[in-house]
Design a protein around this motif. Structure first.
Motif, short mmCIF file in Angstrom:
data_model
loop_
_atom_site.label_atom_id
_atom_site.label_comp_id
_atom_site.label_asym_id
_atom_site.label_seq_id
_atom_site.Cartn_x
_atom_site.Cartn_y
_atom_site.Cartn_z
N GLU A 9 0.94 -1.06 0.04
CA GLU A 9 -0.23 0.04 0.04
C GLU A 9 0.83 1.29 0.12
N HIS A 10 1.97 1.36 0.85
CA HIS A 10 2.63 2.29 1.01
C HIS A 10 3.51 2.54 -0.37
N ARG A 11 4.12 1.67 -1.00
CA ARG A 11 4.90 1.37 -2.11
C ARG A 11 3.63 2.13 -3.21
N SER A 12 2.59 1.67 -3.34
CA SER A 12 1.96 2.10 -4.23
C SER A 12 1.49 3.80 -4.16
N LYS A 13 1.33 4.20 -2.87
CA LYS A 13 1.28 5.71 -2.69
C LYS A 13 2.56 6.34 -3.32
N ILE A 14 3.68 5.64 -2.82
CA ILE A 14 4.95 6.51 -3.48
C ILE A 14 4.83 6.43 -5.00
N MET A 15 4.60 5.40 -5.41
CA MET A 15 4.76 5.52 -6.92
C MET A 15 3.52 6.21 -7.72
N SER A 16 2.43 6.38 -7.05
CA SER A 16 1.34 7.11 -7.65
C SER A 16 1.92 8.77 -7.67
N MET A 17 2.61 9.12 -6.77
CA MET A 17 3.07 10.34 -6.72
C MET A 17 4.23 11.00 -7.85
N ILE A 18 4.76 9.93 -8.55
CA ILE A 18 5.72 10.19 -9.57
C ILE A 18 5.01 11.00 -10.66
N LYS A 19 5.49 12.01 -11.00
CA LYS A 19 4.83 12.69 -12.16
C LYS A 19 5.49 12.49 -13.57
N GLY A 20 4.71 12.58 -14.71
CA GLY A 20 5.23 12.31 -15.89
C GLY A 20 5.58 13.62 -16.58
N LYS A 21 5.05 14.78 -16.35
CA LYS A 21 5.57 16.22 -16.99
C LYS A 21 5.77 17.13 -15.66
N ASN A 22 6.54 18.33 -16.09
CA ASN A 22 6.77 19.23 -14.99
C ASN A 22 7.78 18.59 -14.03
N THR A 23 8.68 17.54 -14.22
CA THR A 23 9.42 17.11 -13.31
C THR A 23 10.71 18.06 -13.06
N GLN A 24 11.39 17.75 -11.86
CA GLN A 24 12.58 18.61 -11.54
C GLN A 24 13.53 18.87 -12.59
N PRO A 25 13.93 17.45 -12.98
CA PRO A 25 14.70 17.73 -14.21
C PRO A 25 14.34 18.46 -15.74
N GLU A 26 13.12 18.38 -15.84
CA GLU A 26 12.48 19.21 -16.77
C GLU A 26 12.60 20.39 -16.68
N MET A 27 12.24 20.83 -15.50
CA MET A 27 12.11 22.34 -14.99
C MET A 27 13.60 22.94 -15.10
N VAL A 28 14.76 22.29 -14.90
CA VAL A 28 16.01 22.80 -14.78
C VAL A 28 16.56 23.01 -16.24
N VAL A 29 15.99 21.96 -17.08
CA VAL A 29 16.13 22.14 -18.64
C VAL A 29 15.42 23.12 -19.32
N ARG A 30 14.30 23.52 -18.83
CA ARG A 30 13.35 24.60 -19.29
C ARG A 30 14.21 25.80 -18.96
N SER A 31 14.62 26.06 -17.51
CA SER A 31 15.15 27.21 -17.07
C SER A 31 16.20 27.61 -17.88
N VAL A 32 17.26 26.54 -18.12
CA VAL A 32 18.67 26.70 -18.85
C VAL A 32 18.23 27.13 -20.34
N CYS A 33 17.35 26.81 -21.18
CA CYS A 33 16.80 27.04 -22.33
C CYS A 33 16.47 28.16 -22.19
N HIS A 34 15.72 28.67 -21.53
CA HIS A 34 15.23 30.02 -21.29
C HIS A 34 16.20 31.27 -21.03
N GLU A 35 17.05 30.86 -20.11
CA GLU A 35 18.29 31.68 -19.83
C GLU A 35 19.06 31.93 -21.29
#
Length: 139
Positions: A9-35
């Motif tokens: 149950e706890h594993r399921s909750k953890i996995m359900s919180m994983i996002k497919g878009k607007n992730t931290q790595p994606e936000m870093v790439v977006r920030s650098v590209c914008h800069e």
């Protein structure tokens, strides 16, 4: 086989919180590209694989891949789980196949495609150099 240390149950909750878009790595790439002055569109649904960043002016798509989920070759973050291999191996293999299909479909449509791995987003200066190379600029 190694037993999981947390409840299903706890594993399921953890996995359900994983996002497919607007992730931290994606936000870093977006920030650098914008800069760097590059303007983009996000997650275009009309393109195969819904690329994370799309630069229509350059006919370029960038995917920001998580090392674990997309099996970054040789990366320490692309480890193989120790339990439930019958579940994980086919799931991760499907991700890799889907990525290859999307890349091929984009190439067929005349798009250039680049992949930036999650582990490459941890150092902004190296990421900036990688983005310059993707755009064909001297580093």
């Amino acid at each position: 086989m190694c037993a999981d240390r947390i409840t299903p149950e706890h594993r399921s909750k953890i996995m359900s919180m994983i996002k497919g878009k607007n992730t931290q790595p994606e936000m870093v790439v977006r920030s650098v590209c914008h800069e760097m002055g590059f303007r983009y569109r996000l997650h275009r649904k009309d393109l195969p694989g819904k690329p994370d960043l799309v630069f229509p002016k350059h006919r370029l798509c960038i995917f920001v891949h998580g090392c674990f989920w997309h099996r970054h070759p040789g990366c320490k973050y692309a480890y193989t789980p120790k339990s439930r291999l019958d579940f994980w191996l086919p799931k991760l293999e499907k991700n890799v196949e889907r990525d290859a299909d999307a890349l091929q479909a984009l190439h067929t449509r005349g798009w250039r495609v680049a992949i930036i791995w999650e582990c490459h987003t941890k150092n902004r200066e190296l990421l900036r150099t990688e983005i310059q190379k993707i755009f064909g600029l001297s580093a």
